[in-house]
Motif scaffolding. Structure first.
Motif, PDB file in Angstrom:
ATOM      1  N   LYS A 641       0.835  -1.202   0.000  1.00 44.89           N
ATOM      2  CA  LYS A 641       0.000   0.000   0.000  1.00 44.89           C
ATOM      3  C   LYS A 641       0.874   1.259   0.000  1.00 44.89           C
ATOM      4  N   ARG A 642       1.888   1.253   0.811  1.00 46.47           N
ATOM      5  CA  ARG A 642       2.779   2.411   0.887  1.00 46.47           C
ATOM      6  C   ARG A 642       3.591   2.575  -0.409  1.00 46.47           C
ATOM      7  N   LEU A 643       4.013   1.454  -0.975  1.00 47.32           N
ATOM      8  CA  LEU A 643       4.749   1.527  -2.237  1.00 47.32           C
ATOM      9  C   LEU A 643       3.871   2.087  -3.346  1.00 47.32           C
ATOM     10  N   ALA A 644       2.606   1.678  -3.367  1.00 47.83           N
ATOM     11  CA  ALA A 644       1.683   2.186  -4.390  1.00 47.83           C
ATOM     12  C   ALA A 644       1.495   3.689  -4.249  1.00 47.83           C
ATOM     13  N   ALA A 645       1.406   4.160  -3.016  1.00 43.87           N
ATOM     14  CA  ALA A 645       1.251   5.600  -2.791  1.00 43.87           C
ATOM     15  C   ALA A 645       2.501   6.363  -3.239  1.00 43.87           C
ATOM     16  N   LEU A 646       3.664   5.712  -3.078  1.00 43.25           N
ATOM     17  CA  LEU A 646       4.918   6.326  -3.495  1.00 43.25           C
ATOM     18  C   LEU A 646       4.980   6.443  -5.026  1.00 43.25           C
ATOM     19  N   ARG A 647       4.475   5.430  -5.724  1.00 33.61           N
ATOM     20  CA  ARG A 647       4.590   5.385  -7.187  1.00 33.61           C
ATOM     21  C   ARG A 647       3.526   6.209  -7.898  1.00 33.61           C
ATOM     22  N   ALA A 648       2.414   6.438  -7.254  1.00 34.54           N
ATOM     23  CA  ALA A 648       1.277   7.080  -7.930  1.00 34.54           C
ATOM     24  C   ALA A 648       1.640   8.394  -8.611  1.00 34.54           C
ATOM     25  N   PRO A 649       2.254   9.347  -7.924  1.00 40.53           N
ATOM     26  CA  PRO A 649       2.529  10.629  -8.597  1.00 40.53           C
ATOM     27  C   PRO A 649       3.584  10.515  -9.716  1.00 40.53           C
ATOM     28  N   ARG A 650       4.304   9.415  -9.750  1.00 40.57           N
ATOM     29  CA  ARG A 650       5.349   9.256 -10.759  1.00 40.57           C
ATOM     30  C   ARG A 650       4.807   8.719 -12.078  1.00 40.57           C
ATOM     31  N   SER A 651       3.541   8.338 -12.090  1.00 40.70           N
ATOM     32  CA  SER A 651       2.966   7.726 -13.285  1.00 40.70           C
ATOM     33  C   SER A 651       2.925   8.678 -14.472  1.00 40.70           C
ATOM     34  N   VAL A 652       3.090   9.969 -14.221  1.00 40.89           N
ATOM     35  CA  VAL A 652       3.088  10.935 -15.324  1.00 40.89           C
ATOM     36  C   VAL A 652       4.366  10.815 -16.158  1.00 40.89           C
ATOM     37  N   GLU A 653       5.377  10.152 -15.612  1.00 40.01           N
ATOM     38  CA  GLU A 653       6.632   9.939 -16.331  1.00 40.01           C
ATOM     39  C   GLU A 653       6.918   8.430 -16.366  1.00 40.01           C
ATOM     40  N   PRO A 654       6.185   7.679 -17.178  1.00 38.81           N
ATOM     41  CA  PRO A 654       6.291   6.217 -17.129  1.00 38.81           C
ATOM     42  C   PRO A 654       7.686   5.686 -17.451  1.00 38.81           C
ATOM     43  N   ALA A 655       8.413   6.347 -18.338  1.00 38.28           N
ATOM     44  CA  ALA A 655       9.743   5.849 -18.686  1.00 38.28           C
ATOM     45  C   ALA A 655      10.745   6.085 -17.562  1.00 38.28           C
ATOM     46  N   MET A 656      10.604   7.198 -16.864  1.00 35.13           N
ATOM     47  CA  MET A 656      11.545   7.544 -15.803  1.00 35.13           C
ATOM     48  C   MET A 656      11.135   6.986 -14.444  1.00 35.13           C
ATOM     49  N   ALA A 657       9.828   6.724 -14.258  1.00 36.33           N
ATOM     50  CA  ALA A 657       9.297   6.364 -12.943  1.00 36.33           C
ATOM     51  C   ALA A 657      10.053   5.239 -12.236  1.00 36.33           C
ATOM     52  N   PRO A 658      10.398   4.128 -12.923  1.00 32.82           N
ATOM     53  CA  PRO A 658      11.069   3.034 -12.197  1.00 32.82           C
ATOM     54  C   PRO A 658      12.425   3.428 -11.628  1.00 32.82           C
TER      55      PRO A 658
END
Length: 803
Positions: A641-658
């Motif tokens: 759950k915490r990891l999902a919250a961390l990743r959510a705002p990064r979805s706007v940059e799918p290539a860089m997000a990981p």
């Protein structure tokens, strides 16, 4: 020349192997490898096509020039190079040269029959783009000269219907294509053309016509299937040295043994070029009586006579038996002995091992190269013995070490152990010996010296651990931390459980360097499952590692923390809490790694608390990736759950997000190795770093840290087409008159822009005449991230951020 090996597969200990380390691609005098003919010059980075001035159509300046397509992946820094070769002895030297046609991604260049130069343009990048261009350039005055127009007409009309007298005249034409076609047409006429060719070869006032006639006579001989070389032999004593040279060349192609005596005489010709072709001809004929003359020929070569040395060894390899070559091991001339070594290499003769005892170190090394690099199995044991008989000669001893490794007996392993204990050779070589002992049971299928595929079967390594233990008593071992760490690794890889009796004192000894003690801890834990580990030691593992987790040394604490989950998981969570609060970066990283391995509610709670701190902006960015990897390892709802919250705002940059968590905390040295050595990335092929090392396709990365933030570096890797460095992206301008221009925009103001196209031509374009602009693509591969892990990305960015 000998068969080439694929050193591009080698990363350690020398990038690209001996090809780089021994300067095998360097010109003389840097290149001292006798078995290959060194290059004239290092001239281009991406040669992909070459042609020569045919004699007509080009400006007088370019008479006799060659033109090379230099492909580097991007239009900037690519193009067509022009150069001239100047005679030097039997070979050539690089003369005048220039960038004839630059800033075009040329893959090939050719001269047309119309007097123009044609260049094939890949447009951009390394991958297939589905598009291309062909450019044409010419000099009107040269293209329309009488000779060029005549060549164009002749080539278009053909040659087979021309009379022999016409063809005879054309053998002296200014255009080499016309001369060659005339030669071929005469040969196709068969025996009737022989008298004409003989007459031209003997008496034409044109040297070029004589040369083509000699070549034509050789073609006639081959076409008949039986060789009457009598018309050619008298030309071996012609006053013109080029006629003597070309006659020797053709007689060699025909294997004309009846000319052997005359060819032997040419080995003393005053012209080096004649001597070269005579020796090559003898090598093809294989004339055994030529041996004494070839020895004398070899003795006369100087170190800088690389072409003649090459030809001497070539002829000796076919004209002399192995026993005769072996007998030259006592010859007074080093040049003769060196030529004999290379000749024996060419025939893969075991006799080459005699030269391993030569008084000249260069000859010993060349013999070692012959035995190992070919390889010559019969000489491998003699080479292997040099590991304990010779001194600190890097290229030689690497081959001796690896000869022992390939032979694979207990005696060979003992020799490597003895070598590793020496204090009179470099640490680098001693580490090599230990590395081979570590790999003894499961050798790599790729040879570590030359990079060739040379599989070795799995073999018995039960005795290696016993051989390793005495090395620990060598006084110099503990003076070199990396060497001692390699010894530990060799013990681990060979399950040498008795080594723990050495490791325990090292772990406890606070006077030893922290990295060595840390390595000893890791080795100790890895050996704990050995069935023959003394019970008394086995019971102390957890206690010892737990104690080291509170050591005064940071390296020791970090190493112990990483190993605690394996030997004392109950204590690990509590100690991880302490290090997360008070430890240095490496200790906190180790604590997170440990929490990721411990399967307990307490470990999950600890990681959840750290994720909450990260969400609040209170967590060190250098540890962000470690925290995420540890949380991912648990796969629990609480952490997910915490990891999902961390990743959510990064979805706007799918290539860089990981890779957002990879921006900080990497290891710059590991990043440097990735940049230089990971073939899937090939960074060094395109970018310059440090001391100017690298390619010119992409931007120069020296000083990168002063002009780019880490996020920008990540963006350039993950999204290379989003923001391309100035000067490295083309722009396509679609004009209102339905034409278009493509190139790089050099400048722009309120009314116009200046664009430089692929032919380096400047265009001033009014803005009100442009209908549309489109951006070209980056030369950088768009899918690099599929070949790099998050941890590797972190190291790579750390390296780049320090340039």
């Amino acid at each position: 020349m000998t068969k080439a090996h694929p050193p591009q597969w080698i990363n350690e200990p020398d990038v690209r192997g001996p090809w780089n380390d021994e300067k095998q691609w360097h010109p003389y005098p840097d290149n001292q490898v006798a078995a290959i003919l060194p290059p004239i010059a290092n001239f281009a980075d991406g040669p992909s096509g070459i042609t020569i001035d045919p004699g007509t159509g080009m400006p007088v300046k370019y008479a006799g020039w060659l033109f090379l397509a230099d492909f580097r992946g991007g239009a900037k820094g690519s193009g067509v190079r022009g150069f001239k070769l100047e005679p030097k002895g039997a070979g050539f030297t690089l003369g005048e040269n220039e960038k004839t046609w630059w800033d075009v991604l040329a893959t090939d260049v050719e001269m047309g029959s119309d007097g123009a130069m044609y260049v094939l343009d890949w447009t951009e990048g390394w991958n297939q783009t589905g598009k291309g261009r062909i450019y044409r350039a010419s000099d009107p005055a040269s293209r329309n000269s009488a000779a060029a127009l005549e060549a164009k007409r002749l080539l278009a009309a053909g040659f087979d219907k021309r009379s022999e007298s016409d063809l005879e005249k054309l053998l002296a034409h200014a255009d080499q294509r016309v001369r060659q076609e005339a030669q071929f047409a005469l040969v196709r006429k068969g025996d009737s053309a022989q008298p004409l060719l003989e007459r031209v070869a003997k008496a034409s006032p044109s040297r070029l016509a004589r040369v083509h006639a000699i070549w034509g006579l050789g073609m006639l001989c081959r076409a008949r299937g039986h060789y009457d070389i009598r018309p050619l032999v008298p030309l071996l004593v012609d006053r013109d040295e080029e006629i003597r040279a070309q006659t020797a060349r053709v007689l060699g192609d025909l294997r004309g043994d009846k000319a052997g005596e005359a060819l032997v005489g040419l080995l003393k010709d005053p012209a080096a070029r004649v001597r070269m072709y005579a020796s090559i001809a003898l090598s093809r004929i294989g004339m055994e009586p030529a041996g004494p003359a070839l020895i004398e020929f070899a003795a006369a070569t100087k170190p800088e006579d690389t072409v003649l040395r090459h030809c001497a060894s070539l002829a000796m390899s076919t004209c002399m038996k192995s026993a005769e070559l072996s007998a030259l091991a006592t010859h007074v001339s080093p040049a003769v002995r060196l030529a004999a070594v290379v000749a024996l290499r060419r025939v893969a003769s075991d006799e080459v091992q005699r030269f391993l005892k030569d008084s000249d170190a260069a000859i010993v090394l060349e013999a070692a190269r012959a035995i190992f690099d070919v390889p010559i199995a019969g000489g491998m044991e003699a080479l292997a013995k040099l590991a304990t008989e010779r001194g600190d000669e890097y290229a030689l001893q690497r081959r001796a070490i690896n000869a022992n490794f390939r032979l694979g007996t207990r005696a060979n392993a003992a020799r490597l152990a003895q070598f590793a204990a020496r204090d009179d050779v470099s640490v680098k070589l001693r580490r090599e010996a230990l590395l081979r002992l570590a790999q003894w049971a499961k050798p790599s299928n790729r040879d570590s010296v030359v990079g060739a595929w040379r599989p070795l079967a799995a073999r018995d390594a039960s005795f290696v651990g016993e051989l390793l233990l005495p090395i620990a008593r060598a006084p110099a071992l503990l003076k070199e931390t990396e060497l001692a760490k390699d010894w530990i690794q060799a013990c681990v890889d060979n399950h040498a459980s008795a080594a723990v009796e050495v490791l325990v004192p090292w772990i406890k000894d606070e006077s030893l360097p922290g990295p060595l003690r840390a390595s000893a801890i890791r080795g100790f834990v890895k050996l704990m499952d050995s069935p023959d580990l003394p019970p008394a030691l086995h019971s102390t593992i957890g206690t010892l590692v737990t104690a080291m987790a509170t050591s005064a040394n940071h390296d020791v604490r970090a190493a112990a923390m990483r190993e605690l989950p394996k030997v004392a998981p109950d204590e690990a969570v509590e100690l991880a809490h302490v290090l997360l609060r008070d430890g240095e970066l490496r200790e906190r990283r180790a604590a997170l790694h440990a929490l990721g391995e411990i399967d307990s509610p307490e470990a999950v709670d600890a990681l959840a608390a750290e994720l909450d701190r990260q969400a609040a902006g209170l967590f060190a960015p250098e540890l962000a990736l470690d925290l995420v990897l540890a949380a991912e390892a648990h796969k629990t709802a609480k952490l997910d759950k915490r990891l999902a919250a961390l990743r959510a705002p990064r979805s706007v940059e799918p290539a860089m997000a990981p890779y957002i968590d990879s921006l900080y905390g990497g290891d710059a040295e590991r990043g440097r190795k990735l940049f230089r050595e990971k073939s899937e990335l090939a960074c060094l092929r395109c970018h310059k770093i440090e001391k100017g090392e690298g390619g010119d396709v992409g931007p120069d990365l020296r000083g990168l840290s002063s002009r780019a933030m880490r996020a920008q570096m990540l963006e350039s890797i993950a999204e290379p087409n989003r923001s391309i460095a100035q000067g490295f992206r083309n722009t396509i301008l679609f004009m209102k008159d339905e034409t278009h221009l493509e190139g790089r925009i050099v400048s722009e103001d309120a009314t116009k822009l200046t664009l430089i196209d692929g032919q380096a031509k400047l265009h001033e374009v009014p803005l009100n005449e442009i209908d549309e602009r489109r951006q070209g693509q980056s030369a950088m591969l768009a899918d690099l991230t599929k070949n790099i892990s998050r941890e590797e990305m972190r190291d790579l960015i750390e390296f780049l951020s320090r340039l």
